[in-house]
Design a protein around this motif. Structure first.
Motif, PDB file in Angstrom:
ATOM      1  N   ALA A 135     -71.762  43.930  55.347  1.00  0.00           N
ATOM      2  CA  ALA A 135     -72.729  43.319  56.257  1.00  0.00           C
ATOM      3  C   ALA A 135     -74.153  43.758  55.934  1.00  0.00           C
ATOM      4  O   ALA A 135     -75.092  42.945  55.976  1.00  0.00           O
ATOM      5  CB  ALA A 135     -72.377  43.682  57.701  1.00  0.00           C
ATOM      6  N   LEU A 136     -74.315  45.026  55.580  1.00  0.00           N
ATOM      7  CA  LEU A 136     -75.641  45.524  55.237  1.00  0.00           C
ATOM      8  C   LEU A 136     -76.138  44.882  53.944  1.00  0.00           C
ATOM      9  O   LEU A 136     -77.322  44.534  53.823  1.00  0.00           O
ATOM     10  CB  LEU A 136     -75.603  47.044  55.096  1.00  0.00           C
ATOM     11  N   ASN A 137     -75.244  44.692  52.984  1.00  0.00           N
ATOM     12  CA  ASN A 137     -75.628  44.029  51.734  1.00  0.00           C
ATOM     13  C   ASN A 137     -76.065  42.597  51.996  1.00  0.00           C
ATOM     14  O   ASN A 137     -77.011  42.091  51.383  1.00  0.00           O
ATOM     15  CB  ASN A 137     -74.457  44.053  50.753  1.00  0.00           C
ATOM     16  N   GLU A 138     -75.378  41.933  52.922  1.00  0.00           N
ATOM     17  CA  GLU A 138     -75.766  40.577  53.292  1.00  0.00           C
ATOM     18  C   GLU A 138     -77.157  40.585  53.929  1.00  0.00           C
ATOM     19  O   GLU A 138     -77.975  39.683  53.682  1.00  0.00           O
ATOM     20  CB  GLU A 138     -74.741  39.985  54.263  1.00  0.00           C
ATOM     21  N   GLU A 139     -77.446  41.599  54.719  1.00  0.00           N
ATOM     22  CA  GLU A 139     -78.782  41.727  55.316  1.00  0.00           C
ATOM     23  C   GLU A 139     -79.845  41.845  54.229  1.00  0.00           C
ATOM     24  O   GLU A 139     -80.893  41.189  54.289  1.00  0.00           O
ATOM     25  CB  GLU A 139     -78.809  42.950  56.225  1.00  0.00           C
ATOM     26  N   PHE A 140     -79.581  42.674  53.230  1.00  0.00           N
ATOM     27  CA  PHE A 140     -80.546  42.838  52.134  1.00  0.00           C
ATOM     28  C   PHE A 140     -80.745  41.525  51.373  1.00  0.00           C
ATOM     29  O   PHE A 140     -81.851  41.223  50.921  1.00  0.00           O
ATOM     30  CB  PHE A 140     -80.077  43.919  51.162  1.00  0.00           C
ATOM     31  N   SER A 141     -79.668  40.753  51.227  1.00  0.00           N
ATOM     32  CA  SER A 141     -79.755  39.521  50.442  1.00  0.00           C
ATOM     33  C   SER A 141     -80.643  38.477  51.109  1.00  0.00           C
ATOM     34  O   SER A 141     -81.095  37.536  50.447  1.00  0.00           O
ATOM     35  CB  SER A 141     -78.359  38.938  50.218  1.00  0.00           C
ATOM     36  N   GLY A 165     -84.116  38.607  41.977  1.00  0.00           N
ATOM     37  CA  GLY A 165     -83.137  39.675  42.111  1.00  0.00           C
ATOM     38  C   GLY A 165     -83.665  41.054  41.797  1.00  0.00           C
ATOM     39  O   GLY A 165     -83.133  42.059  42.282  1.00  0.00           O
ATOM     40  N   ASP A 166     -84.729  41.139  40.970  1.00  0.00           N
ATOM     41  CA  ASP A 166     -85.272  42.446  40.645  1.00  0.00           C
ATOM     42  C   ASP A 166     -85.938  43.102  41.849  1.00  0.00           C
ATOM     43  O   ASP A 166     -86.194  44.301  41.850  1.00  0.00           O
ATOM     44  CB  ASP A 166     -86.268  42.341  39.480  1.00  0.00           C
ATOM     45  N   ARG A 167     -86.231  42.307  42.906  1.00  0.00           N
ATOM     46  CA  ARG A 167     -86.830  42.854  44.114  1.00  0.00           C
ATOM     47  C   ARG A 167     -85.811  43.002  45.245  1.00  0.00           C
ATOM     48  O   ARG A 167     -86.173  43.353  46.361  1.00  0.00           O
ATOM     49  CB  ARG A 167     -87.977  41.957  44.592  1.00  0.00           C
ATOM     50  N   MET A 168     -84.555  42.751  44.950  1.00  0.00           N
ATOM     51  CA  MET A 168     -83.526  42.781  45.985  1.00  0.00           C
ATOM     52  C   MET A 168     -82.733  44.083  45.924  1.00  0.00           C
ATOM     53  O   MET A 168     -82.185  44.437  44.883  1.00  0.00           O
ATOM     54  CB  MET A 168     -82.576  41.601  45.818  1.00  0.00           C
ATOM     55  N   THR A 169     -82.659  44.785  47.030  1.00  0.00           N
ATOM     56  CA  THR A 169     -81.786  45.941  47.151  1.00  0.00           C
ATOM     57  C   THR A 169     -80.346  45.462  47.319  1.00  0.00           C
ATOM     58  O   THR A 169     -80.076  44.550  48.105  1.00  0.00           O
ATOM     59  CB  THR A 169     -82.193  46.802  48.353  1.00  0.00           C
ATOM     60  N   THR A 170     -79.429  46.064  46.573  1.00  0.00           N
ATOM     61  CA  THR A 170     -78.038  45.620  46.613  1.00  0.00           C
ATOM     62  C   THR A 170     -77.095  46.801  46.823  1.00  0.00           C
ATOM     63  O   THR A 170     -77.343  47.909  46.342  1.00  0.00           O
ATOM     64  CB  THR A 170     -77.642  44.886  45.324  1.00  0.00           C
ATOM     65  N   TRP A 213     -69.123  53.792  46.982  1.00  0.00           N
ATOM     66  CA  TRP A 213     -70.108  52.737  47.157  1.00  0.00           C
ATOM     67  C   TRP A 213     -71.341  53.072  46.337  1.00  0.00           C
ATOM     68  O   TRP A 213     -71.606  54.237  46.015  1.00  0.00           O
ATOM     69  CB  TRP A 213     -70.464  52.544  48.632  1.00  0.00           C
ATOM     70  N   SER A 214     -72.090  52.032  45.968  1.00  0.00           N
ATOM     71  CA  SER A 214     -73.292  52.256  45.165  1.00  0.00           C
ATOM     72  C   SER A 214     -74.448  51.452  45.719  1.00  0.00           C
ATOM     73  O   SER A 214     -74.266  50.394  46.337  1.00  0.00           O
ATOM     74  CB  SER A 214     -73.047  51.882  43.695  1.00  0.00           C
ATOM     75  N   LEU A 215     -75.628  51.967  45.489  1.00  0.00           N
ATOM     76  CA  LEU A 215     -76.874  51.355  45.947  1.00  0.00           C
ATOM     77  C   LEU A 215     -77.808  51.195  44.764  1.00  0.00           C
ATOM     78  O   LEU A 215     -78.013  52.139  43.993  1.00  0.00           O
ATOM     79  CB  LEU A 215     -77.535  52.248  47.005  1.00  0.00           C
ATOM     80  N   ARG A 216     -78.363  50.011  44.611  1.00  0.00           N
ATOM     81  CA  ARG A 216     -79.461  49.798  43.667  1.00  0.00           C
ATOM     82  C   ARG A 216     -80.665  49.375  44.506  1.00  0.00           C
ATOM     83  O   ARG A 216     -80.724  48.265  45.015  1.00  0.00           O
ATOM     84  CB  ARG A 216     -79.098  48.748  42.619  1.00  0.00           C
ATOM     85  N   CYS A 217     -81.570  50.329  44.639  1.00  0.00           N
ATOM     86  CA  CYS A 217     -82.685  50.163  45.561  1.00  0.00           C
ATOM     87  C   CYS A 217     -83.892  49.590  44.833  1.00  0.00           C
ATOM     88  O   CYS A 217     -84.327  50.142  43.812  1.00  0.00           O
ATOM     89  CB  CYS A 217     -83.037  51.505  46.194  1.00  0.00           C
ATOM     90  N   ALA A 218     -84.408  48.490  45.361  1.00  0.00           N
ATOM     91  CA  ALA A 218     -85.560  47.844  44.738  1.00  0.00           C
ATOM     92  C   ALA A 218     -86.775  48.758  44.788  1.00  0.00           C
ATOM     93  O   ALA A 218     -86.958  49.515  45.751  1.00  0.00           O
ATOM     94  CB  ALA A 218     -85.865  46.526  45.446  1.00  0.00           C
ATOM     95  N   PRO A 219     -87.624  48.712  43.752  1.00  0.00           N
ATOM     96  CA  PRO A 219     -88.854  49.506  43.771  1.00  0.00           C
ATOM     97  C   PRO A 219     -89.672  49.196  45.022  1.00  0.00           C
ATOM     98  O   PRO A 219     -89.781  48.043  45.451  1.00  0.00           O
ATOM     99  CB  PRO A 219     -89.584  49.054  42.502  1.00  0.00           C
ATOM    100  N   GLY A 220     -90.211  50.256  45.607  1.00  0.00           N
ATOM    101  CA  GLY A 220     -91.009  50.089  46.815  1.00  0.00           C
ATOM    102  C   GLY A 220     -90.224  50.317  48.089  1.00  0.00           C
ATOM    103  O   GLY A 220     -90.817  50.499  49.156  1.00  0.00           O
ATOM    104  N   GLN A 221     -88.889  50.332  48.018  1.00  0.00           N
ATOM    105  CA  GLN A 221     -88.071  50.653  49.175  1.00  0.00           C
ATOM    106  C   GLN A 221     -87.583  52.093  49.074  1.00  0.00           C
ATOM    107  O   GLN A 221     -87.415  52.638  47.982  1.00  0.00           O
ATOM    108  CB  GLN A 221     -86.882  49.697  49.290  1.00  0.00           C
ATOM    109  N   ASP A 222     -87.343  52.705  50.207  1.00  0.00           N
ATOM    110  CA  ASP A 222     -86.978  54.117  50.264  1.00  0.00           C
ATOM    111  C   ASP A 222     -85.459  54.261  50.235  1.00  0.00           C
ATOM    112  O   ASP A 222     -84.784  53.983  51.230  1.00  0.00           O
ATOM    113  CB  ASP A 222     -87.563  54.745  51.534  1.00  0.00           C
TER     114      ASP A 222
END
Length: 388
Positions: free
Chosen positions: A219-225, A233-238, A261-270
């Protein structure tokens, strides 16, 4: 000049063949490949930094060519490659095969092509009238979470004079990249209470709570999308629900289930804020579990935490890279690299290397010969830059 470049290019191809033949799958010893690299670089260089990891069979190494003064450039690449198991290759994966303008083999693109070009430049570095140094740096186990680079970055900061630029030669088709996502990977283990499946009120299913946690991640990944268009996609946290494992038999309430689980955090996000948010979700589930079974618990185990590469328009590394390539601006990519590690250590860093990331990690991985030639010319220009 073109004739000399071509001669060096042929040398690069030969060295690439030597590198590919060494099976440097992540997690294995670096002794053989470091010995090969040192055979080319050690005697002509002016100084060496060795930065071993906690495992005595793996180490990073860097060679300085030129004086120990400020303004140095570091060319950096990792020596490890991803496995070939369960991949269908039509060429021997650990033998460089040339065909129709390409060289096939594991690591040709990611990223032994760049290493070969680095090593092939050693004779030129040895005779160049360098007024500022060029470092050739080789790291281990990038593919499993940039495990080696932090040790080398720490030693470079301690032992090298002010560095103007680090250029990590991951495959970008010789384009300058100054931004990419970070990567965070974690295991979350749910500990429940085992019981006979016919008496579920006597147990607490770790599987059920792990699945609920996994659904929260989805659900959180869907929120990021929804935050940016999919075309950017390079600006999308996944988030990725990578692994789920638990249970022993159909008639036993599972007392343990582990999720990766894994996180790929877009630049500019914490990334730290997102990780804390996710752990809070897990802690809410843990509190519920303990209300039924006080002995229930959840454990967190960080596998790796790779920092992002953050764009810096005033970076001397970016200015250098754009000047060498003629680009107007740096680019952004989705994948992570050791560039973020160097930047976090305070070193101005960009990415620029031969080959396309689309060929990496696949069966019949390949690199175009033209890309090797372009990389050789790029390094020649860097050498000339450090001589004036």
């Amino acid at each position: 000049m073109q004739q000399n470049s071509k001669g060096e290019y042929q040398h690069t191809k030969a060295i690439l063949g030597e590198l590919v033949r060494i099976e440097t799958v992540s997690g294995t010893s670096t002794n053989e490949i470091i010995a090969l690299i040192a055979n080319y670089c050690d005697e002509p260089s002016d100084a060496t930094i060795i930065a071993p990891g906690p495992n005595g069979t793996q180490k990073n190494i860097a060679f300085r060519f030129g004086p120990d003064v400020a303004g140095g450039i570091i060319l950096s690449g990792h020596t490890d490659v991803v496995p070939v198991q369960d991949q269908k290759w039509s060429h021997p994966p650990f033998d460089a095969t040339e065909r129709q303008g390409r060289i096939y083999g594991r690591g040709t693109c990611d990223m032994k092509g760049f290493l070969a070009s680095m090593i092939a430049s050693v004779p030129k570095l040895a005779i160049a009238d360098l007024v500022r140094p060029i470092w050739l740096a080789f790291t281990y186990d990038e593919e499993t979470g940039c495990l080696g680079a932090p040790y080398l970055a720490k030693e470079i900061v301690k032992q090298a004079s002010g560095i103007e630029a680090v250029i990590v030669g991951e495959p970008t088709e010789m384009a300058v990249v100054d931004q990419h996502k970070g990567a965070f990977v974690e295991y979350v283990t749910f500990h429940g209470v085992s019981a006979h499946s016919s008496l579920p009120w006597l147990g607490l299913s770790a599987n059920e709570y792990a699945i609920r946690f996994g659904a929260m991640l989805v659900a959180l990944n869907e929120e990021f999308s929804q935050e940016v268009p999919v075309t950017e996609g390079d600006r999308m946290t996944t988030l990725n629900l990578a692994q789920i494992g638990g249970g022993t038999a159909h008639n036993i309430i599972s007392d343990k289930c582990r999720i990766m689980w894994s996180l790929r955090c877009a630049p500019g996000q914490d990334a730290d804020t997102i990780v804390r948010r996710i752990r809070t979700l897990a802690k809410i589930l843990e509190a519920e579990m303990r209300s039924f079974a006080p002995e229930a618990s959840i454990e967190f185990e960080t596998v790796f935490d790779v920092p992002p590469l953050v764009a810096n328009p005033t970076s001397p590394a970016l200015r250098l890279g754009l000047g060498m390539t003629g680009q107007n601006a740096g680019q952004s990519v989705n994948y992570g690299t050791e560039a973020g590690v160097y930047q976090k250590a305070g070193l101005p860093t960009i990415i620029c290397g031969p080959g396309s990331i689309e060929q990496a990690h696949k069966p019949d991985e390949w690199i175009e010969l033209e890309q090797l030639d372009a990389c050789d010319r790029f390094i020649e220009k860097l050498i000339a830059h450090q001589c004036v």
